[in-house]
Design a protein around this motif. Structure first.
Motif, mmCIF file in Angstrom:
data_model
loop_
_atom_site.group_PDB
_atom_site.id
_atom_site.type_symbol
_atom_site.label_atom_id
_atom_site.label_comp_id
_atom_site.label_asym_id
_atom_site.label_seq_id
_atom_site.Cartn_x
_atom_site.Cartn_y
_atom_site.Cartn_z
ATOM 1 N N ALA A 169 87.169 -24.296 -17.108
ATOM 2 C CA ALA A 169 86.665 -25.673 -17.188
ATOM 3 C C ALA A 169 85.181 -25.754 -16.848
ATOM 4 C CB ALA A 169 87.471 -26.572 -16.262
ATOM 5 N N SER A 170 84.727 -24.950 -15.894
ATOM 6 C CA SER A 170 83.320 -25.016 -15.489
ATOM 7 C C SER A 170 82.370 -24.508 -16.571
ATOM 8 C CB SER A 170 83.103 -24.231 -14.187
ATOM 9 O OG SER A 170 83.491 -22.885 -14.355
ATOM 10 N N ASP A 171 82.899 -23.807 -17.572
ATOM 11 C CA ASP A 171 82.063 -23.428 -18.717
ATOM 12 C C ASP A 171 81.715 -24.637 -19.572
ATOM 13 O OD1 ASP A 171 82.228 -20.789 -17.942
ATOM 14 O OD2 ASP A 171 83.855 -20.292 -19.341
ATOM 15 N N ILE A 172 82.475 -25.711 -19.399
ATOM 16 C CA ILE A 172 82.329 -26.893 -20.252
ATOM 17 C C ILE A 172 81.666 -28.048 -19.522
ATOM 18 C CG2 ILE A 172 83.609 -28.603 -21.632
ATOM 19 C CD1 ILE A 172 85.864 -26.461 -21.812
ATOM 20 N N MET A 173 82.041 -28.256 -18.261
ATOM 21 C CA MET A 173 81.561 -29.438 -17.527
ATOM 22 C C MET A 173 81.374 -29.107 -16.061
ATOM 23 S SD MET A 173 85.154 -31.563 -17.638
ATOM 24 C CE MET A 173 85.278 -31.325 -19.402
ATOM 25 N N ALA A 174 80.675 -30.022 -15.373
ATOM 26 C CA ALA A 174 80.404 -29.833 -13.951
ATOM 27 C C ALA A 174 80.584 -31.157 -13.232
ATOM 28 C CB ALA A 174 78.991 -29.305 -13.757
ATOM 29 N N THR A 175 80.726 -31.084 -11.924
ATOM 30 C CA THR A 175 80.865 -32.298 -11.114
ATOM 31 C C THR A 175 79.682 -33.239 -11.361
ATOM 32 O OG1 THR A 175 82.061 -31.084 -9.395
ATOM 33 C CG2 THR A 175 81.045 -33.168 -8.753
ATOM 34 N N GLY A 176 80.005 -34.518 -11.586
ATOM 35 C CA GLY A 176 78.960 -35.518 -11.834
ATOM 36 C C GLY A 176 78.660 -35.746 -13.301
ATOM 37 N N ASP A 177 79.268 -34.956 -14.196
ATOM 38 C CA ASP A 177 79.044 -35.158 -15.636
ATOM 39 C C ASP A 177 79.684 -36.457 -16.100
ATOM 40 O OD1 ASP A 177 77.690 -32.816 -15.819
ATOM 41 O OD2 ASP A 177 79.136 -31.778 -17.113
ATOM 42 N N LEU A 178 78.922 -37.244 -16.841
ATOM 43 C CA LEU A 178 79.479 -38.400 -17.527
ATOM 44 C C LEU A 178 79.928 -37.924 -18.901
ATOM 45 C CD1 LEU A 178 80.021 -41.470 -17.788
ATOM 46 C CD2 LEU A 178 77.707 -41.681 -18.735
ATOM 47 N N ILE A 179 81.225 -38.012 -19.155
ATOM 48 C CA ILE A 179 81.788 -37.489 -20.402
ATOM 49 C C ILE A 179 82.562 -38.581 -21.124
ATOM 50 C CG2 ILE A 179 81.952 -35.152 -19.447
ATOM 51 C CD1 ILE A 179 84.993 -35.677 -19.125
ATOM 52 N N ARG A 180 83.080 -38.250 -22.290
ATOM 53 C CA ARG A 180 83.940 -39.166 -23.041
ATOM 54 C C ARG A 180 85.312 -38.548 -23.202
ATOM 55 N NH1 ARG A 180 81.928 -44.450 -23.944
ATOM 56 N NH2 ARG A 180 79.727 -44.189 -23.463
ATOM 57 N N ILE A 181 86.328 -39.379 -23.093
ATOM 58 C CA ILE A 181 87.699 -38.923 -23.291
ATOM 59 C C ILE A 181 88.404 -39.885 -24.244
ATOM 60 C CG2 ILE A 181 87.941 -37.727 -21.080
ATOM 61 C CD1 ILE A 181 89.360 -40.289 -20.066
ATOM 62 N N ARG A 182 89.450 -39.396 -24.869
ATOM 63 C CA ARG A 182 90.315 -40.242 -25.683
ATOM 64 C C ARG A 182 91.742 -39.737 -25.513
ATOM 65 N NH1 ARG A 182 91.149 -38.085 -31.420
ATOM 66 N NH2 ARG A 182 90.220 -36.010 -31.436
ATOM 67 N N GLU A 183 92.687 -40.560 -25.886
ATOM 68 C CA GLU A 183 94.085 -40.153 -25.807
ATOM 69 C C GLU A 183 94.494 -39.506 -27.118
ATOM 70 O OE1 GLU A 183 98.260 -42.410 -25.328
ATOM 71 O OE2 GLU A 183 96.860 -42.754 -23.673
ATOM 72 N N LYS A 184 95.113 -38.344 -27.046
ATOM 73 C CA LYS A 184 95.565 -37.628 -28.234
ATOM 74 C C LYS A 184 96.921 -37.012 -27.933
ATOM 75 C CE LYS A 184 94.057 -34.015 -31.462
ATOM 76 N NZ LYS A 184 93.003 -32.993 -31.753
ATOM 77 N N ASP A 185 97.895 -37.397 -28.710
ATOM 78 C CA ASP A 185 99.272 -36.916 -28.524
ATOM 79 C C ASP A 185 99.762 -37.158 -27.098
ATOM 80 O OD1 ASP A 185 99.261 -35.980 -31.163
ATOM 81 O OD2 ASP A 185 98.382 -34.065 -30.555
ATOM 82 N N GLY A 186 99.372 -38.315 -26.551
ATOM 83 C CA GLY A 186 99.845 -38.694 -25.231
ATOM 84 C C GLY A 186 99.113 -38.048 -24.067
ATOM 85 N N GLU A 187 98.115 -37.231 -24.336
ATOM 86 C CA GLU A 187 97.361 -36.540 -23.280
ATOM 87 C C GLU A 187 95.872 -36.861 -23.410
ATOM 88 O OE1 GLU A 187 98.613 -34.756 -20.874
ATOM 89 O OE2 GLU A 187 100.701 -34.570 -21.567
#
Length: 779
Positions: A396-414
């Protein structure tokens, strides 16, 4: 003593007559200045513009004041009791003024020199609200009394009460009780409880002080006082009083109940009507019913959103939108910042609180915490360019770090990591029988970017234009079996600024090719030779009939490859003529306009296809293309899906759909336009500032999936609807290599449609067919 009382009595009589003379004088002085009470019958409440789909789903509301006027018959008796208990308990009995209340106000004026309580009746408040200022002077008060008396003479109690409840301001931009019920409770006034009725009845006195959202404690005090007044007036019983008094505050701010996301169309309507109605558009209560089908619009919204997100994700992760230092700010401040971050459709903001090996803990906009699992983020290879991504992440740390403002969406219930796409897209669908726009999406998200690409983005259509060139050739005597050489060619044309060496997208050449195969395989060199054969002017005239702007059509052979400038709406309108059998329809999006009284001000009268009509009828769509030519073009474009560049659409498992992909030079624009006789739709994908989408992105890759997702829902309940061959079209067996009639017993013969005059005259020879097959095997 008796003489003293006589004197006092005479003095009283004298004062009475003196007062009467003074009142009469004041009446005759003020009476000519009174406004015409009859105008109240014609009053127009400031009511916002409301825009709906054809099936009456609310799309948008424009206007500063939220108001929904209702009739007296629509007011619940319980609310009438609550309001009269709060404002004027003798309203239905007095003649416009309350003597007791006025006496109290007069005493306050005499003792303090100021008017502290107005002693106003509902009728007096109507007089003040509609005709007078809010200043506290004797002159204004006297005018108010006189007006109230006149109003009572001219209007019924029900009419007066109706004017009052529709005019009053009740906080949070709500005017009138119906709007207040919508704003505070998200319901109509008739669906509220006794406690809620009493809460709204308490607002006219002071909408800010007794507001249940901003000042709930004072609002409860006011509500409970009204409930006790209702009980003392025998409007409610003991049990109702007890239950309503114990009811908690349930009010919260409700925005306009938008039922359908179609903001691009809403803005089209607003802009279109503003030129005619001006600022009155926002206050006169117009209702506009568009041609949108709510289910099709929702399908288009989802299709475009998913298509652009899919493109964005397959080209790699762009990284965090922002980085917040969680050590320098409290979680309360972080939450406030997050709450102010706009959500764009299904894309919600979140802040990374921590990362584990294969998961991350997130803070969401609603204050909840959630876990993002590895399956929802493992796709996120770093973006390098449209043609290259970095290495696959391992943790996970290869992708994001603490304090990152990111975007999420729901896909297949997750939860699924995502990002705001930089690429844009558009989709517009019409009913080909009358041009009604049933769905339109102008970009990824209207809030994010208001530019409407369906109507304003002028782009090159690429191979999406080829069907018009082929149809023009069919009209000039070519057939689906005509052979055109797919071979290298060099043009020396001053209009093309030097030598031009066009190529097929495959960089290969295939020799003599039947017209049908050339179109469904999108062979550029065949299209160029075909255009040269029929003439540029002929092709331009054919395109002009379909509604394309001739001034934006290139006057050279690049026209065959779609170098014209068109919008998605223009393109889909042109395709409608293939779907409807050769008729010209005009796109429209306003079905009906009503005024605040429900009277129709405009009803659309579109050009409508009527192929069975033997006589001329009003608004009959004109025929622009021969029905035999459009049938052949439709039939060839069905092969684009069956065996050509649109094969992905086979997933729909329909035989009646037809279409054409389109990709411009350097993959700057990706298109798919397709149809059956029910709907015609065009999807476009590209960057606002034209640049390559990537070497693996084509019409069939970027745009076709959007069209498929839309048509899957649009045609779900529709039976197969392909055209039947019109009179004058015949089907015969031909040799697939030469396009000639098949010789008797030919095993690889295929059926082809022809107009009777264009049936091949000669037969293929068995030897040439065998030689062709042998040559094919060698390669």
């Amino acid at each position: 003593m008796v003489s003293f009382f006589k004197l006092l009595f005479k003095l009283g009589i004298f004062c009475f007559f003196l007062g009467s003379i003074a009142l009469a004088g004041a009446y005759f002085y003020f009476s000519p200045k009174l406004p015409d009470v009859e105008s109240l019958r014609e009053v127009k409440f400031q009511t916002p513009l409301r825009i709906y789909s054809q099936d009456e789903k609310l799309i948008a509301e424009f206007g500063e004041k939220r108001r929904t006027p209702i009739n007296f018959s629509e007011i619940p008796p319980q609310f009438t009791h609550a309001l009269t208990a709060a404002e004027d308990s003798r309203f239905f009995d007095h003649f416009g003024i309350d003597i007791k209340g006025l006496t109290r106000a007069a005493f306050q004026l005499a003792t303090t020199g100021k008017i502290q309580s107005g002693g106003s009746t509902i009728t007096m408040q109507v007089a003040k609200n509609f005709f007078l200022t809010r200043e506290r002077t004797f002159t204004r008060k006297f005018m108010e009394i006189l007006l109230a008396l006149r109003i009572e003479q001219e209007l019924s109690k029900e009419e007066i009460f109706e004017l009052y409840i529709n005019k009053i301001y009740l906080g949070h931009r709500s005017y009138g009780i119906q709007a207040a019920a919508n704003v505070y409770y998200g319901k109509d006034i008739e669906n509220l409880s006794l406690a809620q009725h009493a809460m709204i009845a308490g607002l006219p006195k002071a909408p800010s002080a007794f507001n249940p959202i901003t000042n709930p404690s004072r609002a409860i005090e006011r509500r409970n006082w009204i409930l006790k007044r209702m009980h003392s007036l025998s409007f409610i019983n003991d049990q109702q009083l007890e239950e309503a008094t114990k009811s908690p505050v349930t009010a919260k701010y409700h925005t306009s109940d938008i039922e359908l996301r179609a903001y691009y169309v809403a803005e089209m309507v607003r802009k279109n009507l503003y030129d005619k109605y001006g600022e009155n558009l926002y206050t006169d209560g117009y209702k506009v019913y568009t041609t949108l089908d709510s289910s099709l619009q929702s399908s288009a919204n989802v299709a475009v959103s998913n298509g652009l997100i899919a493109y964005s994700e397959r080209h790699g992760y762009l990284g965090a939108e922002a980085k917040w230092d969680l050590t320098q700010e409290s979680m309360v401040e972080i939450q406030k910042k997050l709450n102010k971050t706009i959500s764009y459709g299904v894309l919600k903001p979140a802040v990374v609180l921590s990362t584990g090996d294969k998961e991350a803990e997130l803070l969401l906009k609603d204050g909840e915490k959630a876990t993002l699992k590895w399956e929802g983020m493992s796709w996120a290879k770093p973006y390098k360019s449209v043609n290259r991504v970095g290495k696959s992440p391992k943790k996970a740390s290869d992708i994001m770090a603490t304090g990152d403002l990111i975007r999420i969406r729901e896909k297949d219930g997750e939860l699924h990591l995502t990002q705001i796409p930089k690429v844009q897209g558009a989709m517009v669908a019409l009913n080909p029988q009358d041009g009604a726009i049933v769905s339109l999406v102008g970009g990824f998200n209207f809030t994010h970017n208001k530019f409407n690409r369906s109507t304003q983005a002028v782009r090159q259509p690429g191979s999406n234009f080829k069907p018009f060139i082929y149809a023009a050739a069919l009209d000039k005597g070519y057939s689906a079996a005509s052979l055109i050489n797919d071979a290298p060619i060099v043009f020396h044309d001053k209009k093309l600024e030097g030598n031009w060496r066009p190529e097929n997208s495959s960089k290969k050449f295939y020799g003599p090719t039947r017209l049908r195969e050339a179109l469904y395989r999108s062979r550029n060199l065949v299209s160029i030779r075909l255009l040269r054969a029929i003439g540029i002017d002929t092709a331009q005239s054919y395109l002009d009939l379909a509604g394309f702007d001739r001034t934006k059509l290139p006057n050279n052979l690049s026209l065959s490859l779609g170098s014209a400038d068109v919008t998605p709406l223009q393109l889909v309108t042109g395709y409608a003529s293939f779907a409807n059998g050769g008729y010209k329809v005009n796109p429209y999006f306003i079905q009906r306009i009503e005024n605040s009284f429900g009277e129709a001000l405009h009803t659309a009268k579109p050009l409508t296809v009527c192929s069975e009509c033997t006589e001329e009828i009003p608004n009959k769509a004109p025929r622009i293309y021969d029905e035999k030519v459009t049938f052949l073009t439709y039939n060839i474009m069905q092969d684009v899906i069956k065996r050509g560049t649109g094969r992905k659409a086979l997933v729909l498992k329909r035989t009646d759909i037809a279409g054409k992909t389109g990709t411009t030079n350097d993959q700057k624009d990706a298109w798919f336009s397709g149809f059956n006789r029910d709907y015609v739709a065009t999807a476009w994908v590209g960057f606002d500032q034209p640049t390559t989408l990537g070497r693996r992105e084509f019409g069939g890759t970027a745009a076709l999936p959007i069209w498929i997702d839309f048509m899957r829902e649009a045609l779900k309940e529709k039976p197969e609807n392909a055209p039947s061959p019109p009179e004058g079209i015949v089907s015969v067996k031909i040799d697939p290599k030469s396009g000639k009639l098949a010789y008797p017993g030919q095993s690889d013969a295929i059926y082809e449609f022809f107009r009777k005059p264009n049936i091949p005259r000669g037969y293929a020879s068995p030897s040439s067919s065998r030689q062709s097959n042998a040559a094919e095997e060698l390669f």
